[in-house]
Design an enzyme around this catalytic site. Structure first.
Site: not given
Length: 467
Positions: A241-244, A365
């Protein structure tokens, strides 16, 4: 006529038919298509196929992601009005009608070859659009199998199959570019090269920014709770995930204790020699390679020949860093269970460091904050980050990769595509959701004229600067 032109043409025919559906009929289609992946047997097949063919992530975690992200999206869509009148304001005399955009080109990544396509399919269908998926080449087989399931569900509710299509094998850049040019809207998730291509296609587009999420652990945090949440997030699906979290900034007052907590949660702090071994495998000329992307810690330890005695049993690895930017490649996105840690003298220094890292990579982000569980300190520090950092989301005391894309424990829309605002060179800064797949038509009626006086509108100015 090219094959892509024919696909888009068929999509337009299906969409024109679908545009006549009532809200009740649309909602039935959405429910049917959601079941294409929510059904456990199909979900398991798609999750295993995704890992087998992309070589990325973990099948059990992809199963959870496919289920929870789709379940949450269906919840978000359940009571949303997308047909006919969606609002009416007697005071302004304005009535709003929801209208479809037409044919949507959905660009999807190899990291989520099942979850991201179904998310975009459901959002598009909810708004009476047709959709054509452009999967990554590695994700082609998963997407193709998903569409077989989707088409079977469309057949059950007697909806046109051509509402949901995909580009043919082989997936090429030329075909993807042609699809984007011919569609009415592009929704793009994936590499920044794909995002830039979407924005320059000549078609209205929503694209997402690059990830490189950092999280701050301050002196008020419950360290074990913070460590558990970071571990949950950092290890989920091998950090696809790019949110990790890619980095953690630890305040000096709790640095050693926070490292201990992260190690109790399964992290392994590497020494300088192992950090260099990792560097030599992960990066080439300062650029991230795909060698360790979304691989398990055991595979990373083997490929990098790590010497730490606990390397083979690690849940994730940590490397210490002091700098940021091209000369400190560990300060960027790593897409693997590797967490960079920095030491900061205080909260202000931590905030400044995050800002500097984001000037290199990750602007727009999100940022995470682990602090007091409630009270003025938590609110003040969250507000401080929201006011000063170039981020669209401040995630407080949560597992970042789980929370950022919507969770049953927060109020964000369920999504796998996070807008990063102008900081991330995007034209939106919220989680991509069904509203981005709609046009709105407004009926504007005459109302009683009310013309304000200049003196009233500028009263504050005139009080300080009399005419």
């Amino acid at each position: 006529m090219s094959e892509v032109e024919n696909i888009v043409k068929r999509g337009r025919v299906a969409q024109k038919e679908y545009e006549l559906y009532t809200q009740e009929q649309v909602d039935l289609v959405v429910s049917a298509v959601a079941w294409a992946i929510l059904e456990p047997g199909r979900n398991a097949e798609l999750a295993e196929l995704a890992v087998r063919d992309t070589g990325l992530g973990d099948a059990a975690d992809k199963f959870k992601k496919n289920f929870r992200k789709t379940l949450g999206l269906v919840r978000d869509l359940q009571n949303a009005k997308t047909v006919g009148v969606v609002s009416h304001d007697p005071a302004t005399g304005i009535t709003e009608y929801a209208r479809p955009v037409g044919v949507v080109a959905a660009i999807t990544p190899s990291t989520n070859p099942g979850a991201t396509p179904i998310n975009k399919i459901l959002n598009a269908l909810k708004c009476r659009n047709a959709v054509v998926i452009a999967p990554s080449p590695k994700g082609l087989s998963t997407c193709a199998r998903l569409l077989q399931f989707v088409h079977a569900q469309l057949d059950l509710v007697k909806a046109p199959r051509d509402l949901v299509q995909m580009l043919p094998d082989p997936i090429t850049k030329d075909a993807t570019h042609e699809l984007m040019r011919l569609a009415d809207l592009v929704v793009a998730t994936g590499s920044q090269a794909n995002i830039r291509s979407a924005y320059t296609s000549g078609t209205p587009a929503f694209g997402v920014g690059a990830g490189n999420v950092l999280v701050i652990i301050d002196e008020n945090a419950n360290l074990d709770s913070a460590a558990q949440k970071i571990t949950q997030s950092k290890t989920f699906d091998n950090a696809t995930s790019c949110s990790s979290e890619n980095g953690a900034v630890l305040l000096d007052a709790v640095y050693d204790a926070a490292i201990d907590a992260l190690e109790r949660a399964g992290g392994v702090l590497l020494d300088a020699a192992d950090k260099q071994r990792l560097h030599d495998v992960m990066f080439s000329n300062g650029k991230l390679t795909s060698t360790l992307t979304a691989q398990s810690p055991a595979v990373i330890a083997e490929r990098a020949k790590l010497q730490h005695p606990k390397a083979s049993g690690a849940r994730f690895f940590m490397v210490e860093e002091t700098g940021y930017g091209p000369t400190a490649p560990f300060s960027g996105e790593k897409l693997s269970p590797i967490l960079t840690v920095w030491r900061a003298a205080n909260f202000q220094a931590a905030k400044e460091l995050v800002s500097k890292v984001y000037s290199y990579q990750g602007a727009g982000h999100s940022v995470g904050l682990h602090t007091a569980s409630s009270g003025s300190v938590m609110e003040e520090r969250a507000a401080d980050l929201a006011r000063d950092l170039p981020v669209a989301r401040v995630i407080v005391n949560q597992a970042h990769a789980i929370a950022t894309g919507g969770s049953f424990e927060n109020g964000l829309p369920f999504s796998l595509s996070m807008g990063c605002g102008t900081w991330g060179k995007n034209n939106f800064s919220d989680n991509m959701n069904y509203r981005h797949y709609l046009n709105t038509t407004r009926v504007v009626r005459p109302i009683t004229e009310k013309v304000p006086e200049v003196e009233t509108l500028l009263a504050n100015y005139f009080s300080q600067h009399p005419k």
